[in-house]
Design a protein around this motif. Structure first.
Motif, PDB file in Angstrom:
ATOM      1  N   ALA A  48       0.824  -1.216   0.000  1.00 55.97           N
ATOM      2  CA  ALA A  48       0.000   0.000   0.000  1.00 55.97           C
ATOM      3  C   ALA A  48       0.857   1.264   0.000  1.00 55.97           C
ATOM      4  O   ALA A  48       0.494   2.256  -0.640  1.00 55.97           O
ATOM      5  N   SER A  49       1.984   1.224   0.684  1.00 57.94           N
ATOM      6  CA  SER A  49       2.844   2.411   0.765  1.00 57.94           C
ATOM      7  C   SER A  49       3.694   2.599  -0.484  1.00 57.94           C
ATOM      8  O   SER A  49       4.312   3.643  -0.662  1.00 57.94           O
ATOM      9  N   GLY A  50       3.753   1.579  -1.324  1.00 61.07           N
ATOM     10  CA  GLY A  50       4.600   1.648  -2.507  1.00 61.07           C
ATOM     11  C   GLY A  50       6.043   1.264  -2.225  1.00 61.07           C
ATOM     12  O   GLY A  50       6.905   1.393  -3.097  1.00 61.07           O
ATOM     13  N   SER A  51       6.325   0.797  -1.007  1.00 65.07           N
ATOM     14  CA  SER A  51       7.687   0.377  -0.667  1.00 65.07           C
ATOM     15  C   SER A  51       8.126  -0.821  -1.497  1.00 65.07           C
ATOM     16  O   SER A  51       9.314  -0.995  -1.764  1.00 65.07           O
ATOM     17  N   ILE A  52       7.165  -1.673  -1.867  1.00 63.55           N
ATOM     18  CA  ILE A  52       7.457  -2.799  -2.746  1.00 63.55           C
ATOM     19  C   ILE A  52       6.369  -2.885  -3.815  1.00 63.55           C
ATOM     20  O   ILE A  52       5.228  -2.490  -3.581  1.00 63.55           O
ATOM     21  N   ASP A  53       6.741  -3.378  -4.963  1.00 67.17           N
ATOM     22  CA  ASP A  53       5.804  -3.589  -6.058  1.00 67.17           C
ATOM     23  C   ASP A  53       5.133  -4.946  -5.852  1.00 67.17           C
ATOM     24  O   ASP A  53       5.824  -5.948  -5.583  1.00 67.17           O
ATOM     25  N   ALA A  54       3.824  -5.004  -5.967  1.00 65.54           N
ATOM     26  CA  ALA A  54       3.082  -6.238  -5.691  1.00 65.54           C
ATOM     27  C   ALA A  54       3.544  -7.399  -6.568  1.00 65.54           C
ATOM     28  O   ALA A  54       3.793  -8.504  -6.062  1.00 65.54           O
ATOM     29  N   ASP A  55       3.669  -7.178  -7.874  1.00 67.17           N
ATOM     30  CA  ASP A  55       4.099  -8.268  -8.760  1.00 67.17           C
ATOM     31  C   ASP A  55       5.494  -8.763  -8.406  1.00 67.17           C
ATOM     32  O   ASP A  55       5.747  -9.971  -8.383  1.00 67.17           O
ATOM     33  N   SER A  56       6.413  -7.843  -8.121  1.00 65.65           N
ATOM     34  CA  SER A  56       7.773  -8.243  -7.744  1.00 65.65           C
ATOM     35  C   SER A  56       7.769  -9.036  -6.446  1.00 65.65           C
ATOM     36  O   SER A  56       8.472 -10.037  -6.306  1.00 65.65           O
ATOM     37  N   TYR A  57       6.965  -8.575  -5.487  1.00 68.71           N
ATOM     38  CA  TYR A  57       6.878  -9.268  -4.202  1.00 68.71           C
ATOM     39  C   TYR A  57       6.350 -10.686  -4.377  1.00 68.71           C
ATOM     40  O   TYR A  57       6.945 -11.648  -3.895  1.00 68.71           O
ATOM     41  N   TYR A  58       5.222 -10.822  -5.091  1.00 70.59           N
ATOM     42  CA  TYR A  58       4.632 -12.144  -5.257  1.00 70.59           C
ATOM     43  C   TYR A  58       5.496 -13.046  -6.130  1.00 70.59           C
ATOM     44  O   TYR A  58       5.553 -14.260  -5.922  1.00 70.59           O
ATOM     45  N   ALA A  59       6.230 -12.477  -7.085  1.00 70.28           N
ATOM     46  CA  ALA A  59       7.159 -13.273  -7.887  1.00 70.28           C
ATOM     47  C   ALA A  59       8.293 -13.796  -7.005  1.00 70.28           C
ATOM     48  O   ALA A  59       8.687 -14.964  -7.118  1.00 70.28           O
ATOM     49  N   SER A  60       8.807 -12.954  -6.094  1.00 67.66           N
ATOM     50  CA  SER A  60       9.857 -13.389  -5.162  1.00 67.66           C
ATOM     51  C   SER A  60       9.350 -14.470  -4.226  1.00 67.66           C
ATOM     52  O   SER A  60      10.047 -15.448  -3.939  1.00 67.66           O
ATOM     53  N   LEU A  61       8.143 -14.272  -3.741  1.00 73.02           N
ATOM     54  CA  LEU A  61       7.541 -15.262  -2.847  1.00 73.02           C
ATOM     55  C   LEU A  61       7.377 -16.600  -3.569  1.00 73.02           C
ATOM     56  O   LEU A  61       7.713 -17.659  -3.022  1.00 73.02           O
TER      57      LEU A  61
END
Length: 119
Positions: free
Chosen positions: A54-67
């Protein structure tokens, strides 16, 4: 007895934030970024992940791809709607779970999986 139950609940919440923070560290997110998001998450009753996105600290797609990579699973940024099959029996299973005293997270999952017209 009430104080003991409250303390136990607070400990469980803090443990869940700590567990989430450890996973986020393993994904390469910096400790200061996680600490800031954890403070906001506690205040808002959200997850650290939700606050980071929500804060924009991480990009959702990048985060879920890393996960997904960490779990050795493929990542799809979008799902072809023709591959999704809505089944009335599945919806009724969620209704039974929500009505049978399951946890708040199970109920939240049920709410997020319903069709928009039932919200």
């Amino acid at each position: 007895m009430v104080q003991y139950a409250t303390a136990r609940r607070l400990r469980a919440v803090n443990d869940s934030y700590q567990q989430e923070a450890e996973v986020l560290l393993q994904l390469g997110i910096g400790r200061p970024t996680i600490a800031r998001a954890m403070q906001v998450a506690r205040r808002n009753g959200a997850s650290i992940e939700q606050e980071l996105i929500a804060s924009g600290s991480i990009d959702a797609d990048s985060y879920y791809a890393s996960l997904a990579r960490g779990l050795r699973l493929p990542f799809l940024s979008a799902i072809d709607s023709s591959l999704v099959n809505d089944d009335k029996a599945l919806d009724s299973s969620f209704c039974r779970l929500a009505a049978s005293g399951w946890t708040t997270s199970a109920k939240a999952c049920w709410r997020s999986c319903r069709k928009p017209e039932t919200w």
